[in-house]
Design an enzyme around this catalytic site. Structure first.
Site, PDB file in Angstrom:
ATOM      1  N   CYS A 254       0.830  -1.201   0.000  1.00 13.44           N
ATOM      2  CA  CYS A 254       0.000   0.000   0.000  1.00 13.44           C
ATOM      3  C   CYS A 254       0.865   1.252   0.000  1.00 13.44           C
ATOM      4  O   CYS A 254       1.316   1.701   1.049  1.00 13.44           O
ATOM      5  CB  CYS A 254      -0.933  -0.011   1.209  1.00 13.44           C
ATOM      6  SG  CYS A 254      -1.976   1.459   1.336  1.00 13.44           S
TER       7      CYS A 254
ATOM      8  N   CYS B 144      -0.352   4.062   2.126  1.00  7.04           N
ATOM      9  CA  CYS B 144      -0.214   3.882   3.573  1.00  7.04           C
ATOM     10  C   CYS B 144       1.232   4.107   4.011  1.00  7.04           C
ATOM     11  O   CYS B 144       1.480   4.645   5.079  1.00  7.04           O
ATOM     12  CB  CYS B 144      -0.581   2.459   3.994  1.00  7.04           C
ATOM     13  SG  CYS B 144      -2.200   1.938   3.501  1.00  7.04           S
ATOM     14  N   ASP B 145       2.165   3.634   3.212  1.00  5.30           N
ATOM     15  CA  ASP B 145       3.535   3.489   3.685  1.00  5.30           C
ATOM     16  C   ASP B 145       4.533   4.450   3.051  1.00  5.30           C
ATOM     17  O   ASP B 145       5.657   4.582   3.536  1.00  5.30           O
ATOM     18  CB  ASP B 145       4.013   2.050   3.453  1.00  5.30           C
ATOM     19  CG  ASP B 145       3.074   1.031   4.092  1.00  5.30           C
ATOM     20  OD1 ASP B 145       2.293   1.425   4.970  1.00  5.30           O
ATOM     21  OD2 ASP B 145       3.131  -0.144   3.706  1.00  5.30           O
TER      22      ASP B 145
END
Lengths: 325, 105
Positions: free
Chosen positions: A145, A148-149
Site C-alpha cells: 500500500c 499507507c507506507d
C-alpha cells in the site's frame, strides 16, 4: 431462522455499492456483505481504499480521495436503506433458490443468509511477486500500500515493480517522499496509459529498469535491497533500496465461486454481455470480478447499476421475492 | 472517535505509556491511510468495552519522532505497551476478533 433477502450483494467497491444504491432506491432492501478490514485491496470499499487522488471519476472536477469517494458511495447506499454488514462471505450455495450464503469460519451449519438474487461484486486484489522473504518483510520495507507506507520512505531510494497504470501512479505518488524511485519493468515498454507514461518520464526522481525482473528480495530485519535480473542479457545486479512496492497486476476474488459460476481461464467471472447475468439464473456479477479489460471505478459503477436493474427485473419476472414490488 | 480514546503526541507519549496501570495500545495512523480508517471504529469499540485497556492514537504525520523511535514503516501499526515496555506489535487492518487476539488484550 435464517434471514431472507430479495437481494444480497457480496462486495462493496464502486460496483457493489452502486448496485446497493439502485436496489435500495427500488425498495428491495438489499443486504450488502461488505467484507472485512484488511490491508490488502480485498477490503470494504475495495481497491480505491488504497489510493489517494481519483482524478477521472466524473463529477469531481478537482479530484477526490479514494477512501472519501467510497465513504460517499456507502453513505448514499445507507441513506436509501441498504443494510451493510462488515463480514466476509466464506461459502455460497447457488445450486437452489433461495441462494445460501455463509459468513465466518463455521460453514457446516445453517446458512447465515438466504437471498432470492445475489449480486457478486467481490472485485480483484493486487498480486504479489511470490518470492521468498516477501511476506516476511511486508511492513519492513516491502509494501502492498503505497499510500499507507510511502510517507515512511522520505529521502530514501525505493523501487516499484510493474509497468501498468497502478505502478506508475504509485511511483508518482512515492516521489513526493522518496529520494529516487526506480520502476522495474519486465518488458521494454509500459502497459500504462499515455498520460501516466508522460508524467512518469517527466519526473526527475523516476528512472526505469527495462526488461528486468526481481529475482531475490534481500534483508533480515528490514529490506536492504533486491537482486534483479535482465531477462534479455541474463545479467543480474543488486539494487540497494529500503522500500519495494509491488504493482504487477490483479487477480479476481472468485475462489468463493469455484465450481458454481462459470469463469474464464484467468478466473474472472463470465457474464452475458451486455447484461450482468452469470451462468446461474438469479446471480449477477459486476465490477472488476467480471472485467479483465477496463477495470475503472466508473466502469465498475456502471456495471453495478446494470446488475441492480437486472436483479430488479428478474425479481419482478419471478414474483417469488419476499416483499411487495 | 470514542471519548475513551486518548490522543498521543511525541510530547505526551512517555507520560501516557508509563502512567497507565493496564496495557496501552498505540495506534500509529494517518488521515491518508484507508486501512487505518477501517480499524478506527473497531478501536473505538474496544476502548468502550475494555476498561482496563488504554487505547491511544498517534498521528504519524504530525509526530514523526515516535514513529521513528519505534521504527514504524507501515500503517496501521498497533503497539501494545505493558509497564512501559513493548509487548506486542500488530500490522495491518483485520477483523475485530482477530485484532483482539493478536493484541493479547
Amino acid at each position: 431462522m435464517t434471514e431472507e433477502f430479495d437481494v444480497a450483494i457480496v462486495g462493496s467497491g464502486p460496483a457493489g455499492l452502486t448496485a446497493a444504491i439502485y436496489t435500495a432506491r427500488a425498495a428491495l432492501n438489499p443486504l450488502v456483505l461488505e467484507g472485512e478490514p484488511s490491508s490488502t485491496s480485498d477490503q470494504p470499499g475495495g481497491q480505491l481504499m488504497m489510493t489517494t487522488d481519483v482524478e477521472n471519476y466524473p463529477g469531481f472536477p478537482d479530484g477526490i480521495l479514494g477512501p472519501e469517494l467510497m465513504a460517499n458511495f456507502r453513505a448514499q447506499a445507507v441513506r436509501f436503506g441498504a443494510q451493510i454488514e462488515t463480514v466476509k462471505v466464506t461459502k455460497v450455495d447457488f445450486s437452489a433458490r433461495p441462494f445460501k450464503l455463509w459468513v465466518g469460519a463455521e460453514t457446516d451449519g445453517d446458512p447465515t443468509y438466504l437471498a432470492n438474487t445475489v449480486i457478486v461484486s467481490t472485485g480483484a486484489k493486487a498480486l504479489m511477486l511470490g518470492l521468498e522473504n516477501e511476506e516476511r518483510l511486508v511492513g519492513h520495507g516491502v509494501s502492498t500500500c503505497a499510500t499507507c507506507d510511502g510517507f515512511f520512505f522520505r529521502d530514501q531510494d525505493i523501487a516499484v515493480v510493474g509497468g501498468g497504470d497502478s505502478a506508475l501512479e504509485e511511483a508518482g505518488f512515492l516521489t513526493r517522499f522518496a529520494k529516487s524511485v526506480t520502476i522495474i519493468v519486465r518488458r521494454d515498454e509500459l502497459r500504462a496509459s499515455k498520460i501516466m507514461q508522460e508524467r512518469a518520464r517527466n519526473n526527475d526522481k523516476i528512472t526505469f529498469l527495462w526488461n528486468t525482473e526481481v529475482a531475490e528480495i534481500l534483508g533480515d530485519e528490514a529490506l536492504t535491497g533486491v537482486n534483479v535480473k535482465n531477462n534479455v542479457t541474463g545479467e543480474t545486479s543488486q539494487l540497494d533500496i529500503t522500500g519495494l512496492f509491488v504493482a504487477i497486476g490483479h487477480v479476481p476474488n472468485t475462489q468463493l465461486f469455484e465450481g458454481q459460476l462459470a469463469m474464464k481461464d484467468n478466473g474472472y467471472l463470465i457474464t452475458q454481455s451486455p447484461s450482468s447475468r452469470t451462468s446461474v439464473e438469479g446471480v449477477f456479477a459486476c465490477g472488476d470480478v467480471q472485467d479483465d479489460i477496463y477495470r475503472q471505478a466508473i466502469t465498475a459503477s456502471g456495471s453495478g447499476c446494470t446488475a441492480a436493474i437486472d436483479a430488479e427485473r428478474w425479481l419482478e419476472a419471478h414474483h417469488d421475492g419476499n416483499s411487495e414490488h | 472517535m470514542s471519548e475513551n480514546v486518548v490522543t498521543l503526541t511525541d510530547a505526551t507519549f512517555d507520560e501516557v505509556i508509563n502512567g497507565a496501570t493496564g496495557p496501552v495500545v498505540v495506534d500509529f495512523w494517518a488521515d491518508w491511510c484507508g486501512p487505518c480508517k477501517q480499524i478506527a471504529p473497531i478501536l473505538d469499540e474496544i476502548a468502550d468495552e475494555k476498561e482496563d485497556v488504554t487505547i491511544a492514537k498517534l498521528d504519524v504525520d504530525a509526530n514523526s519522532a515516535s514513529s521513528l523511535r519505534f521504527q514504524v514503516r507501515s500503517i496501521p501499526t498497533l503497539i501494545v505497551f505493558r509497564d512501559g515496555e513493548v509487548d506486542k506489535r500488530v500490522q495491518g487492518a483485520m477483523p475485530k476478533d482477530r485484532l483482539v487476539a493478536e493484541l493479547g488484550i
